[in-house]
Design an enzyme around this catalytic site. Structure first.
Site, PDB file in Angstrom:
ATOM      1  N   LYS A 453      29.398 -66.685  64.246  1.00  0.00           N
ATOM      2  CA  LYS A 453      29.233 -67.493  63.492  1.00  0.00           C
ATOM      3  C   LYS A 453      30.733 -68.439  62.997  1.00  0.00           C
ATOM      4  O   LYS A 453      31.465 -68.478  63.818  1.00  0.00           O
ATOM      5  CB  LYS A 453      29.103 -66.922  61.811  1.00  0.00           C
ATOM      6  CG  LYS A 453      27.881 -65.736  61.153  1.00  0.00           C
ATOM      7  CD  LYS A 453      27.626 -65.967  59.830  1.00  0.00           C
ATOM      8  CE  LYS A 453      26.555 -65.809  59.762  1.00  0.00           C
ATOM      9  NZ  LYS A 453      26.340 -64.880  58.515  1.00  0.00           N
ATOM     10  N   ARG A 488      25.643 -56.279  61.766  1.00  0.00           N
ATOM     11  CA  ARG A 488      24.262 -56.938  62.886  1.00  0.00           C
ATOM     12  C   ARG A 488      24.654 -58.119  63.427  1.00  0.00           C
ATOM     13  O   ARG A 488      25.816 -58.979  62.914  1.00  0.00           O
ATOM     14  CB  ARG A 488      23.980 -57.755  60.863  1.00  0.00           C
ATOM     15  CG  ARG A 488      22.453 -59.032  61.882  1.00  0.00           C
ATOM     16  CD  ARG A 488      22.073 -58.840  60.135  1.00  0.00           C
ATOM     17  NE  ARG A 488      21.457 -60.205  60.473  1.00  0.00           N
ATOM     18  CZ  ARG A 488      21.430 -61.445  60.950  1.00  0.00           C
ATOM     19  NH1 ARG A 488      22.054 -62.039  60.880  1.00  0.00           N
ATOM     20  NH2 ARG A 488      20.289 -62.366  60.905  1.00  0.00           N
TER      21      ARG A 488
END
Length: 513
Positions: A453, A488
């Site tokens: 991210k 994840r």
């Protein structure tokens, strides 16, 4: 005639209630010793706690059916405890039990309520049998409003609460660390210990006994019960979109998707998360039908893969229509980045699907989540926890029990870099804040999605998403050591190594306690 004692809470909340008196005449019903014979003098909705147990047949189905019949009979369920798989007590030569408890409100009075529960037990096949022996369903009244009830057929609080960890654990789940109202204060005052229910639970060993002595906290997935305390699970990401921030367009064909899943499974993924709609910042929203057109061919192909035996499939969607179709095809988990905020039917639909539900924290939607108003926090851990609590509470009132909930603090969604860093270090604080209102919810598995991210790129000066795998490994390490149960990730191999090391360190630390 049966007399009831109503307990008045003290201003201290816990401890013995000071003013106790018999409720006479106009304040309660009077009952004869027969539960069918009564004269109604006053009716008022009461909050109740009911314990559930089962060790015959499909235990979870038995719970679901009992809850359905309870609702049909005038018991409105408001809270669910976690699920516990427990060794049998008293009569030990029988199958393991599933135990839980619920809070609810009802206008049924004590013996009416008892009669309803006994009828449900009978209708579901329970017979007299051996005391403490096998049974398809067991329903006990633990608390009834602010009252102590004593008759020849009913005692409230249930007299054996204090000796049974398999009753006390789910009972504690239904409370918060803060005493929320007078009724809960009275329940504490009914404990045989001066420190209330908290002390009663600690006397039995408290949370330290979970995972020991034949008692484990579990989450139902498919026909199995998952004990998420045994190891951290790795969820491999498969984006079926043309515009995802990391790998958009790479896995749009069925062949490419299947090949990537095969790779992730070979590298050790426990589950695969399929996403057919981009939720990156400023992403345009597609229709449920377009999402299904991308998702279903890949989902059907993956389900046919022999490598998927024993693995789980999660579908990342905020549309109830997509969730319903995906589960009908064989998906095991629904992962909703909006926590039910972008489709008013989502939580009701998932409740009917009876699958685990990942509720993630996000403000706004992907197109608006990074707007300045959605990035305002005074205390990001506290506010994310409070907002997640409200999302899960709404889901629970829609019929999704807490025992099916997984929570996700939403790294990268309506957060600045400093917010993400604080959340990454603050998972224990998030659990503690949720615990103030719901101990059950604070025990829910936590999913962490930091992989590749933007905040990692900003911190490490890595503008290209695919170059952020080392930073992802570091963030996963911090998350697992802070209490994350599922990570994840895009790169399964490297992150699995990090997870294994963290699990080993945590296991060693527990062995020293």
């Amino acid at each position: 005639m049966i007399l009831f004692k109503q307990l008045l809470p003290t201003k201290r909340g816990l401890g013995s209630a000071l003013n106790r008196f018999r409720v006479l005449g106009s304040s309660l019903r009077f009952f004869s010793s027969s539960p069918e014979t009564f004269v109604e003098i006053h009716s008022q909705e009461q909050e109740v706690v009911i314990a559930l147990g089962s060790n015959v047949g499909n235990r979870l189905h038995n719970f679901n059916e009992a809850l359905r019949l309870m609702k049909k009979s005038g018991i409105n369920i408001t809270r669910h405890a976690c699920l516990y798989e427990t060794a049998p007590a008293y009569v030990t030569d029988q199958p393991q039990f599933l135990n839980s408890a619920v809070r609810g409100v009802t206008k049924l009075w004590p013996h009416e309520l008892l009669g309803v529960l006994k009828k449900i037990e009978k209708d579901m096949g329970r017979t007299a049998g051996i005391r403490y022996g096998p049974r398809p369903i067991d329903l006990d009244i633990l608390f009834y409003g602010k009252f102590r009830v004593s008759s020849d057929i009913l005692t409230v609080p249930h007299e054996r609460i204090w000796e049974r960890p398999f009753v006390m654990a789910p009972l504690m789940d239904l409370l918060g660390a803060d005493v929320e109202n007078d009724t809960v204060a009275c329940w504490h005052s009914l404990s045989i210990h001066s420190g209330g229910l908290f002390e009663s639970w600690e006397k039995l060993g408290g949370d330290c006994i979970i995972g020991k002595d034949g008692m484990k906290r579990v989450l139902p997935i498919g026909n199995d019960f998952w004990d998420w305390s045994l190891k951290t699970s790795v969820m491999g990401i498969l984006n079926l979109t043309p515009d995802s921030f990391s790998d958009g367009g790479k896995f749009q064909s069925v062949e490419a998707a299947v090949s990537q899943v095969r790779l992730m499974i070979s590298e050790g993924a426990d589950m695969i998360d399929l996403g057919a709609q981009s939720t990156r910042p400023m992403a345009s929203r597609i229709s449920p039908q377009e999402e299904l057109d991308r998702l279903i061919p890949v989902l059907e192909a993956i389900l046919k893969m022999p490598e998927m035996n024993g693995k789980l499939i999660s579908v990342d969607t905020f549309y109830s229509e997509v969730a319903s179709e995906a589960v009908s095809k064989g998906a095991h988990i629904i992962n909703d980045v909006s926590g039910g905020q972008l489709d008013p039917n989502m939580t009701k639909v998932v409740a009917g699907l009876e699958v685990p539900y990942v509720a993630m924290h996000m403000r706004g939607d992907p197109a608006t989540m990074q707007n300045s108003e959605n990035l305002q926090y005074d205390d990001v851990c506290k506010q994310v926890a409070s907002e997640l609590y409200l999302r899960v509470k709404d889901a629970e009132l829609s019929g999704i029990p807490v025992w099916r909930i997984i929570i996700d603090p939403g790294l990268g969604f309506s957060k600045k870099t400093e917010h993400n860093l604080e959340l990454l270090m603050g998972l224990p604080s998030i659990r503690a804040e949720i615990a103030r209102k719901s101990l059950a919810m604070s025990h829910s598995p936590v999913l962490l999605g930091s992989s590749r991210k933007k905040f990692l790129g900003e911190t490490c000066t890595r503008p290209t998403a695919s170059e952020r795998d080392p930073a992802t490994v570091a963030s996963v390490t911090a998350g697992v050591l802070g209490g994350a149960n599922i990570v994840r990730v895009h790169n399964v191999r490297d992150n699995l190594d990090a997870v294994k090391l963290c699990d080993a360190m945590l296991k060693y630390k527990r062995s020293l306690a």
